[in-house]
Design a protein around this motif. Sequence first.
Motif, PDB file in Angstrom:
ATOM      1  N   LEU A  47     -10.436 -16.362  -2.925  1.00  0.00           N
ATOM      2  CA  LEU A  47     -10.132 -16.092  -4.337  1.00  0.00           C
ATOM      3  C   LEU A  47     -10.275 -14.601  -4.646  1.00  0.00           C
ATOM      4  N   ALA A  48     -11.284 -13.962  -4.055  1.00  0.00           N
ATOM      5  CA  ALA A  48     -11.447 -12.518  -4.246  1.00  0.00           C
ATOM      6  C   ALA A  48     -10.242 -11.769  -3.679  1.00  0.00           C
ATOM      7  N   HIS A  49      -9.759 -12.224  -2.529  1.00  0.00           N
ATOM      8  CA  HIS A  49      -8.579 -11.590  -1.937  1.00  0.00           C
ATOM      9  C   HIS A  49      -7.347 -11.800  -2.804  1.00  0.00           C
ATOM     10  N   VAL A  50      -7.148 -13.013  -3.314  1.00  0.00           N
ATOM     11  CA  VAL A  50      -5.973 -13.286  -4.140  1.00  0.00           C
ATOM     12  C   VAL A  50      -5.969 -12.382  -5.377  1.00  0.00           C
ATOM     13  N   ALA A  51      -7.115 -12.262  -6.034  1.00  0.00           N
ATOM     14  CA  ALA A  51      -7.190 -11.368  -7.194  1.00  0.00           C
ATOM     15  C   ALA A  51      -6.895  -9.934  -6.779  1.00  0.00           C
ATOM     16  N   GLY A  52      -7.436  -9.517  -5.647  1.00  0.00           N
ATOM     17  CA  GLY A  52      -7.236  -8.145  -5.204  1.00  0.00           C
ATOM     18  C   GLY A  52      -5.797  -7.832  -4.855  1.00  0.00           C
ATOM     19  N   ILE A  53      -5.122  -8.735  -4.140  1.00  0.00           N
ATOM     20  CA  ILE A  53      -3.745  -8.436  -3.746  1.00  0.00           C
ATOM     21  C   ILE A  53      -2.807  -8.524  -4.937  1.00  0.00           C
ATOM     22  N   CYS A  54      -3.072  -9.423  -5.875  1.00  0.00           N
ATOM     23  CA  CYS A  54      -2.232  -9.482  -7.079  1.00  0.00           C
ATOM     24  C   CYS A  54      -2.338  -8.181  -7.869  1.00  0.00           C
ATOM     25  N   ASN A  55      -3.561  -7.683  -8.043  1.00  0.00           N
ATOM     26  CA  ASN A  55      -3.728  -6.413  -8.750  1.00  0.00           C
ATOM     27  C   ASN A  55      -3.100  -5.262  -7.966  1.00  0.00           C
ATOM     28  N   ALA A  56      -3.235  -5.296  -6.638  1.00  0.00           N
ATOM     29  CA  ALA A  56      -2.684  -4.224  -5.809  1.00  0.00           C
ATOM     30  C   ALA A  56      -1.159  -4.178  -5.898  1.00  0.00           C
ATOM     31  N   LEU A  57      -0.513  -5.345  -5.852  1.00  0.00           N
ATOM     32  CA  LEU A  57       0.943  -5.374  -5.927  1.00  0.00           C
ATOM     33  C   LEU A  57       1.429  -5.050  -7.336  1.00  0.00           C
ATOM     34  N   ALA A  58       0.670  -5.462  -8.334  1.00  0.00           N
ATOM     35  CA  ALA A  58       1.033  -5.113  -9.708  1.00  0.00           C
ATOM     36  C   ALA A  58       1.053  -3.608  -9.902  1.00  0.00           C
ATOM     37  N   ARG A  59       0.061  -2.925  -9.357  1.00  0.00           N
ATOM     38  CA  ARG A  59       0.035  -1.480  -9.580  1.00  0.00           C
ATOM     39  C   ARG A  59       1.093  -0.753  -8.749  1.00  0.00           C
ATOM     40  N   GLU A  68       5.939   7.269  -9.466  1.00  0.00           N
ATOM     41  CA  GLU A  68       4.774   7.671  -8.685  1.00  0.00           C
ATOM     42  C   GLU A  68       4.513   6.644  -7.589  1.00  0.00           C
ATOM     43  N   THR A  69       3.813   7.065  -6.546  1.00  0.00           N
ATOM     44  CA  THR A  69       3.404   6.131  -5.499  1.00  0.00           C
ATOM     45  C   THR A  69       1.893   6.142  -5.377  1.00  0.00           C
ATOM     46  N   VAL A  70       1.344   5.015  -4.949  1.00  0.00           N
ATOM     47  CA  VAL A  70      -0.101   4.863  -4.782  1.00  0.00           C
ATOM     48  C   VAL A  70      -0.318   3.910  -3.622  1.00  0.00           C
ATOM     49  N   GLU A  71      -1.385   4.145  -2.834  1.00  0.00           N
ATOM     50  CA  GLU A  71      -1.639   3.253  -1.709  1.00  0.00           C
ATOM     51  C   GLU A  71      -1.929   1.844  -2.216  1.00  0.00           C
ATOM     52  N   LEU A  72      -1.735   0.861  -1.341  1.00  0.00           N
ATOM     53  CA  LEU A  72      -1.892  -0.527  -1.744  1.00  0.00           C
ATOM     54  C   LEU A  72      -3.300  -0.805  -2.232  1.00  0.00           C
ATOM     55  N   TYR A  73      -4.296  -0.425  -1.445  1.00  0.00           N
ATOM     56  CA  TYR A  73      -5.696  -0.573  -1.820  1.00  0.00           C
ATOM     57  C   TYR A  73      -6.374   0.783  -1.817  1.00  0.00           C
ATOM     58  N   ALA A 132       7.595  -5.771  -2.572  1.00  0.00           N
ATOM     59  CA  ALA A 132       6.319  -6.169  -3.171  1.00  0.00           C
ATOM     60  C   ALA A 132       6.437  -7.533  -3.837  1.00  0.00           C
ATOM     61  N   GLY A 133       7.592  -7.823  -4.437  1.00  0.00           N
ATOM     62  CA  GLY A 133       7.792  -9.128  -5.048  1.00  0.00           C
ATOM     63  C   GLY A 133       7.780 -10.249  -4.025  1.00  0.00           C
ATOM     64  N   LEU A 134       8.431 -10.009  -2.886  1.00  0.00           N
ATOM     65  CA  LEU A 134       8.412 -11.003  -1.811  1.00  0.00           C
ATOM     66  C   LEU A 134       6.999 -11.181  -1.262  1.00  0.00           C
ATOM     67  N   ALA A 135       6.252 -10.096  -1.179  1.00  0.00           N
ATOM     68  CA  ALA A 135       4.869 -10.186  -0.703  1.00  0.00           C
ATOM     69  C   ALA A 135       4.015 -11.004  -1.667  1.00  0.00           C
ATOM     70  N   LEU A 136       4.206 -10.792  -2.967  1.00  0.00           N
ATOM     71  CA  LEU A 136       3.454 -11.579  -3.946  1.00  0.00           C
ATOM     72  C   LEU A 136       3.775 -13.064  -3.779  1.00  0.00           C
ATOM     73  N   TRP A 137       5.037 -13.379  -3.569  1.00  0.00           N
ATOM     74  CA  TRP A 137       5.444 -14.774  -3.352  1.00  0.00           C
ATOM     75  C   TRP A 137       4.711 -15.361  -2.148  1.00  0.00           C
ATOM     76  N   ARG A 138       4.696 -14.616  -1.047  1.00  0.00           N
ATOM     77  CA  ARG A 138       3.995 -15.103   0.148  1.00  0.00           C
ATOM     78  C   ARG A 138       2.513 -15.316  -0.123  1.00  0.00           C
ATOM     79  N   GLU A 139       1.890 -14.359  -0.780  1.00  0.00           N
ATOM     80  CA  GLU A 139       0.455 -14.451  -1.038  1.00  0.00           C
ATOM     81  C   GLU A 139       0.128 -15.661  -1.904  1.00  0.00           C
ATOM     82  N   LEU A 140       0.890 -15.867  -2.961  1.00  0.00           N
ATOM     83  CA  LEU A 140       0.618 -16.976  -3.872  1.00  0.00           C
ATOM     84  C   LEU A 140       0.809 -18.318  -3.181  1.00  0.00           C
ATOM     85  N   VAL A 141       1.931 -18.474  -2.484  1.00  0.00           N
ATOM     86  CA  VAL A 141       2.248 -19.776  -1.887  1.00  0.00           C
ATOM     87  C   VAL A 141       1.313 -20.095  -0.720  1.00  0.00           C
TER      88      VAL A 141
END
Length: 245
Positions: A47-59, A68-73, A132-141
């Motif tokens: 659950l901590a990872h899911v919250a983290g990757i969702c926030n990371a992909l959102a930003r 602008e660009t920013v590293e994933l984490y 990033a959208g495809l990555a979010l899909w993978r992470e959620l599913v």
Amino acid sequence: MTSPSPAALPAELHKAADALTAAVDRIPAGGEKASSTLPGWSRGHLLAHVAGICNALARQVEYGRRGETVELYDGGVDGRNRAIELAAGHSLEDHREDVAAAVQRALAAFDALGEDEWQTRIAFRDGVIFDAGLALWRELVIHTADLDTGSGPETWNRAFCSHLFDFLAARVPAETRLVLQPMALPPLTLGTGGSTVVVSGMVTDIAAWLAGREPSLDSLRATAAGDGTDLPGLLPWPSAIPDPK
């Protein structure tokens, strides 16, 4: 088999988010301390990872839309791992709040995109917002299944399995030619090596195996030159963040 278009992806993201929310809601009191299906990770870690990757992909989206660009984490893979360990022991209610807020942030970021913004360059995978959208899909599913609350890979839809076949072709070793034969669907070849292995079964079981998950319908069968054989070894999951050297 191909991934969904940018126009179709938001609907898939919302369906995946709803399924994740339902899975999180099924976790019983104290269940955040129980093991997930991922080795060494409790549900709290996941659950901590899911919250983290969702926030990371959102930003990634939020910064990208500003040019602008920013590293994933922050802090790369080490920063990611520290954040997961720090948050893993939170209460179930805290996890639910954190995941809900992160998922909503991510959905809002992608929902706000104009048609021409999906190809905006971002740091993630040195790609574009669509990646990033495809990555979010993978992470959620996939992580919905990893929570082990009654919704496994057998629930993955054909579009998602098709996307995994495309994305995870990178896991096929150079010496292997993998012929996938999902039941009632056309065959698909991944890889160009000289050693051919045919993997047949339900499409969700094949996708789960490629994703490093336990197939839930027990339908897989591998053959080579017409004889039964073991499923071939696969290369690591293609990572978006390099390990520090």
